[in-house]
Design a protein around this motif. Structure first.
Motif, PDB file in Angstrom:
ATOM      1  N   LYS A 496     -12.612  23.859 -38.688  1.00 47.05           N
ATOM      2  CA  LYS A 496     -11.845  22.725 -39.213  1.00 47.05           C
ATOM      3  C   LYS A 496     -10.941  22.224 -38.101  1.00 47.05           C
ATOM      4  O   LYS A 496     -10.154  22.986 -37.551  1.00 47.05           O
ATOM      5  CB  LYS A 496     -11.003  23.153 -40.421  1.00 47.05           C
ATOM      6  CG  LYS A 496     -10.176  22.007 -41.009  1.00 47.05           C
ATOM      7  CD  LYS A 496      -9.451  22.444 -42.289  1.00 47.05           C
ATOM      8  CE  LYS A 496      -8.245  23.299 -41.957  1.00 47.05           C
ATOM      9  NZ  LYS A 496      -7.386  23.519 -43.151  1.00 47.05           N
ATOM     10  N   THR A 524     -20.954  16.350 -49.048  1.00 48.39           N
ATOM     11  CA  THR A 524     -19.931  15.430 -48.541  1.00 48.39           C
ATOM     12  C   THR A 524     -18.592  16.134 -48.590  1.00 48.39           C
ATOM     13  O   THR A 524     -18.407  17.064 -49.385  1.00 48.39           O
ATOM     14  CB  THR A 524     -19.868  14.145 -49.399  1.00 48.39           C
ATOM     15  OG1 THR A 524     -19.595  14.491 -50.750  1.00 48.39           O
ATOM     16  CG2 THR A 524     -21.158  13.345 -49.301  1.00 48.39           C
ATOM     17  N   PRO A 525     -17.667  15.706 -47.743  1.00 49.72           N
ATOM     18  CA  PRO A 525     -17.804  14.663 -46.729  1.00 49.72           C
ATOM     19  C   PRO A 525     -18.780  15.076 -45.634  1.00 49.72           C
ATOM     20  O   PRO A 525     -18.932  16.245 -45.332  1.00 49.72           O
ATOM     21  CB  PRO A 525     -16.393  14.506 -46.189  1.00 49.72           C
ATOM     22  CG  PRO A 525     -15.726  15.820 -46.452  1.00 49.72           C
ATOM     23  CD  PRO A 525     -16.306  16.326 -47.733  1.00 49.72           C
ATOM     24  N   HIS A 526     -19.404  14.048 -45.038  1.00 50.62           N
ATOM     25  CA  HIS A 526     -20.424  14.213 -44.013  1.00 50.62           C
ATOM     26  C   HIS A 526     -19.994  13.347 -42.827  1.00 50.62           C
ATOM     27  O   HIS A 526     -19.848  12.133 -42.957  1.00 50.62           O
ATOM     28  CB  HIS A 526     -21.759  13.735 -44.608  1.00 50.62           C
ATOM     29  CG  HIS A 526     -22.891  13.656 -43.646  1.00 50.62           C
ATOM     30  ND1 HIS A 526     -24.032  14.398 -43.795  1.00 50.62           N
ATOM     31  CD2 HIS A 526     -23.088  12.891 -42.541  1.00 50.62           C
ATOM     32  CE1 HIS A 526     -24.877  14.094 -42.820  1.00 50.62           C
ATOM     33  NE2 HIS A 526     -24.323  13.177 -42.052  1.00 50.62           N
ATOM     34  N   ILE A 540     -17.993   8.420 -41.458  1.00 50.88           N
ATOM     35  CA  ILE A 540     -17.877   9.491 -42.446  1.00 50.88           C
ATOM     36  C   ILE A 540     -18.428   8.969 -43.763  1.00 50.88           C
ATOM     37  O   ILE A 540     -18.185   7.816 -44.153  1.00 50.88           O
ATOM     38  CB  ILE A 540     -16.406   9.918 -42.646  1.00 50.88           C
ATOM     39  CG1 ILE A 540     -15.754  10.278 -41.310  1.00 50.88           C
ATOM     40  CG2 ILE A 540     -16.317  11.102 -43.609  1.00 50.88           C
ATOM     41  CD1 ILE A 540     -14.261  10.495 -41.411  1.00 50.88           C
ATOM     42  N   TYR A 542     -18.289   9.919 -47.880  1.00 50.35           N
ATOM     43  CA  TYR A 542     -17.612  10.738 -48.881  1.00 50.35           C
ATOM     44  C   TYR A 542     -18.441  10.796 -50.160  1.00 50.35           C
ATOM     45  O   TYR A 542     -19.370   9.987 -50.372  1.00 50.35           O
ATOM     46  CB  TYR A 542     -16.224  10.173 -49.174  1.00 50.35           C
ATOM     47  CG  TYR A 542     -15.268  10.291 -48.008  1.00 50.35           C
ATOM     48  CD1 TYR A 542     -14.565  11.475 -47.791  1.00 50.35           C
ATOM     49  CD2 TYR A 542     -15.085   9.224 -47.119  1.00 50.35           C
ATOM     50  CE1 TYR A 542     -13.687  11.586 -46.715  1.00 50.35           C
ATOM     51  CE2 TYR A 542     -14.228   9.332 -46.048  1.00 50.35           C
ATOM     52  CZ  TYR A 542     -13.520  10.521 -45.850  1.00 50.35           C
ATOM     53  OH  TYR A 542     -12.663  10.634 -44.796  1.00 50.35           O
ATOM     54  N   LYS A 588      -7.273   9.207 -44.279  1.00 47.68           N
ATOM     55  CA  LYS A 588      -8.237   9.931 -45.095  1.00 47.68           C
ATOM     56  C   LYS A 588      -9.265  10.610 -44.192  1.00 47.68           C
ATOM     57  O   LYS A 588     -10.276  10.032 -43.807  1.00 47.68           O
ATOM     58  CB  LYS A 588      -8.937   8.988 -46.065  1.00 47.68           C
ATOM     59  CG  LYS A 588      -9.789   9.721 -47.099  1.00 47.68           C
ATOM     60  CD  LYS A 588     -10.405   8.781 -48.098  1.00 47.68           C
ATOM     61  CE  LYS A 588     -11.211   9.538 -49.135  1.00 47.68           C
ATOM     62  NZ  LYS A 588     -11.847   8.650 -50.132  1.00 47.68           N
ATOM     63  N   PRO A 590     -11.453  14.498 -43.504  1.00 46.70           N
ATOM     64  CA  PRO A 590     -11.839  15.766 -44.131  1.00 46.70           C
ATOM     65  C   PRO A 590     -10.899  16.900 -43.708  1.00 46.70           C
ATOM     66  O   PRO A 590     -10.327  16.876 -42.618  1.00 46.70           O
ATOM     67  CB  PRO A 590     -13.253  16.012 -43.606  1.00 46.70           C
ATOM     68  CG  PRO A 590     -13.752  14.657 -43.205  1.00 46.70           C
ATOM     69  CD  PRO A 590     -12.559  13.923 -42.710  1.00 46.70           C
ATOM     70  N   SER A 591     -10.814  17.906 -44.602  1.00 43.34           N
ATOM     71  CA  SER A 591      -9.894  19.017 -44.318  1.00 43.34           C
ATOM     72  C   SER A 591     -10.550  20.370 -44.594  1.00 43.34           C
ATOM     73  O   SER A 591      -9.870  21.323 -44.951  1.00 43.34           O
ATOM     74  CB  SER A 591      -8.623  18.878 -45.146  1.00 43.34           C
ATOM     75  OG  SER A 591      -8.951  18.868 -46.534  1.00 43.34           O
ATOM     76  N   GLU A 592     -11.892  20.446 -44.495  1.00 42.75           N
ATOM     77  CA  GLU A 592     -12.567  21.732 -44.684  1.00 42.75           C
ATOM     78  C   GLU A 592     -13.355  22.086 -43.424  1.00 42.75           C
ATOM     79  O   GLU A 592     -13.632  21.238 -42.589  1.00 42.75           O
ATOM     80  CB  GLU A 592     -13.513  21.704 -45.882  1.00 42.75           C
ATOM     81  CG  GLU A 592     -14.620  20.660 -45.778  1.00 42.75           C
ATOM     82  CD  GLU A 592     -14.281  19.410 -46.563  1.00 42.75           C
ATOM     83  OE1 GLU A 592     -15.091  18.998 -47.379  1.00 42.75           O
ATOM     84  OE2 GLU A 592     -13.182  18.841 -46.343  1.00 42.75           O
TER      85      GLU A 592
END
Length: 626
Positions: A496, A524-526, A540, A542, A588, A590-592
């Motif tokens: 991450k 997703t997100p991709h 990205i 979603y 906005k 991604p956070s994973e």
């Protein structure tokens, strides 16, 4: 300016971009190498030293040095004072004298030790006892000796009443017959029959029988046997001696320890050994003894010239002083000082301390270190180091650390890093599959080729049977007209945030989709680091079908390799080509954790331009340092 260049497609050449990065990395490495170099280490040591209070103190001390204030001067004066000392003068005079030489030679010989040993012995009780012994008359000496004492003991035993009786008993002419019968079966039978025939029971039986009947009975036969034995010559002799008055003395001594001692003494007294020892003791003279020889040896030593000198010189004041000074602190100090003031070390130090202060300073190690520091300070490498270190151009290298990389230089795809099918195929069915809208079969590594250190994902026109994933039916069998491949790090590496890049050359066929993308546990997100369709897309996707996207022309990226990068943190994602920004988004993101995917394939039918390849030179990922 970056936006205009992106719009016009004016990206730096890949070779130039990589060369600049390499030059920067090499320069940074050179800085790091120089950081631990002997030259810089020495410079910093000297810099710290010449700016220290210690340096200033040493410099001042060197300039203020005087010979008269030195330890060397004190030692030289102490040596001169000791050289005048009377006891040391006498010591060295005695040391070289013939008298000491003679004394030491005698001392090293056996003479003094023999003299003292003999003198001590001649004064001993042991010697006086021997001397007194030989003054005693021979007969008296014999009586006091061990043989004399044994003779006395023998005579004492022989003349005792008990031994006289024993000897008289054993010398009787009847004794051989007695000895023969004593404890024999014959005498035992005789005693047994005597007891039987003397009993009242026997007399009663005899009186109850007629003469003829008695003679035929067992009792009559026992009486006849007893009478016959009693009349025998030997039995009569045996009874005579046994019933004599001296038999009790014989009984007490026969087989006793006393008799054994007597017999042993008698054997010795009658031997030639006894006679010889008696004669030797009675006729011995003092003059023939070892003690007399020792007396004569001592008298000879008393007259010996060396011994006379030894004892005379031993009492002299010269030797007393010599012994007192030998190994004394005074002598050790003098000899140490005498040696020291002749040494190069002392002579050089004295010469050095008598120099002019400025000359001495310029010859010192402290000054040499200052000169060395000044020289290093002007050296090309030192000047470069301090000018270059901390430059902002190294910020990226300093702020990022490699977390994953592959240069495809192992000869085959590294199975510890890459899966050669979709991650969920590995996790769910242990097999490869394609997605519902994909026209190609994803072979498990068969469409991956290594050309040197370049990985090719080759898309081919060929029929294959394989699995397809559909939302409605799940995994179903399907026949494919095309094949292609994928690599992903789903099992080996996820991250991450960070910096993700790959050097890629796309297939020339614009119908082929080549992609470098990232995804997490869900579809997703991709993130598309880059997706090459008929254009190059960056963005990205979603789960709510929201897409963030930017597209540029694809054609130029099929002709040569380019470095496609993505910088991602909690607020921002930036896409770059050869280091030039292509797109930036904020907010906005991604956070994973996500893993890497590089894939190629068809999403519509085509018969043109196959086979064709997506080529990957290397892949690298970085994490920002805390």
């Amino acid at each position: 300016m970056a936006g205009l260049k992106t719009l016009l497609g004016l990206f730096p050449k890949t070779s130039v971009y990589e060369q600049k990065r390499k030059e920067l990395e090499d320069e940074y490495k050179a800085l790091g190498d120089f950081e631990s170099s002997d030259e810089l280490t020495r410079y910093r040591e000297l810099e710290k030293y010449v700016n220290s209070e210690e340096f200033t103190k040493q410099k001042n001390e060197l300039l203020s040095l005087k010979y008269k204030d030195s330890e060397e001067y004190k030692k030289e004066q102490e040596y001169k004072q000791l050289k005048k000392d009377s006891s040391l003068k006498l010591y060295y005079k005695t040391l070289s004298s013939a008298a000491l030489k003679s004394y030491n030679e005698t001392k090293a010989s056996d003479k003094p030790e023999n003299y003292k040993s003999l003198e001590q012995y001649l004064q001993s009780d042991e010697y006086n006892k021997v001397k007194l012994y030989y003054k005693t008359p021979g007969k008296k000496r014999f009586e006091q000796s061990e043989p004399g004492k044994k003779l006395f003991e023998y005579q004492k035993l022989k003349n005792s009443q008990q031994f006289k009786a024993y000897l008289k008993f054993t010398s009787d002419k009847l004794f051989p017959a007695f000895k023969e019968l004593d404890n024999s079966d014959t005498i035992k039978r005789y005693e047994e029959l005597k007891k039987i025939t003397s009993s009242a029971e026997f007399a009663k039986k005899k009186s109850s029988m007629k003469k003829a009947e008695f003679q035929e009975s067992d009792e009559g036969k026992q009486l006849l046997e007893y009478t016959t034995l009693a009349k025998s010559k030997n039995i009569k002799a045996y009874n005579k001696l046994k019933n004599s008055a001296i038999y009790t003395h014989y009984q007490k001594l026969e087989g006793s320890k006393e008799l054994s001692v007597y017999t042993e003494l008698e054997t010795y007294i009658l031997s030639e050994e006894f006679k010889s020892e008696k004669n030797k003791i009675e006729k011995a003279k003092f003059e023939s003894t070892a003690e007399f020889k020792k007396l004569k040896d001592f008298e000879a030593l008393q007259k010996d010239a060396d011994i006379k000198h030894y004892f005379k010189f031993g009492k002299s004041k010269e030797l007393a002083n010599y012994n007192n000074i030998s190994n004394s602190d005074k002598l050790l100090k003098f000899e140490a000082l005498s040696e020291y003031i002749k040494t190069e070390e002392f002579l050089e130090k004295k010469k050095y301390l008598e120099l002019k202060p400025v000359t001495r300073w310029q010859q010192s190690e402290v000054y040499k270190q200052l000169a060395e520091f000044e020289k290093l300070k002007k050296s090309e490498k030192i000047v470069w180091y301090f000018k270059t270190r901390g430059h902002k151009k190294f910020d990226w290298i300093q702020n990022w650390s490699v977390t994953f990389e592959d240069d495809f230089d192992k000869g085959s795809v590294d199975s510890k890093k890459w899966l050669t099918k979709y991650y969920w195929g590995e996790e769910t069915i242990g097999d490869t599959y394609s997605l519902e809208n994909e026209k190609h079969f994803i072979s498990e590594g068969k469409n991956l080729e290594l050309n040197g250190t370049v990985l090719k994902i080759v898309t081919k026109s060929e029929k294959n049977m394989g699995k397809a994933w559909t939302m409605e039916h799940g995994f179903i069998p399907r026949e494919y007209n095309y094949s292609s491949g994928i690599i992903n790090s789903g099992k080996s590496f996820r991250q991450k945030y960070g910096y993700f890049e790959a050097k890629i050359k796309f297939a020339k066929n614009s119908n082929l989709i080549n992609a470098f993308w990232m995804v997490g546990e869900q579809n997703t997100p991709h993130i598309n680091v880059v997706e090459a369709t008929n254009k190059c897309n960056f963005g990205i996707r979603y789960d709510d079908n929201v897409k963030i996207k930017k597209s540029i022309s694809r054609s130029r990226y099929s002709a040569d390799f380019h470095v496609f990068s993505l910088e991602w943190d909690e607020n921002t994602i930036v896409w770059r080509i050869n280091g030039l920004d292509v797109k930036t988004i904020k907010g906005k993101v991604p956070s994973e954790e996500m893993y890497l995917n590089l894939s190629a394939g068809l999403y519509k039918e085509t018969n043109l331009g196959l086979p064709d390849s997506m080529e990957i030179d290397w892949v690298r990922c970085y994490q920002k340092n805390n």
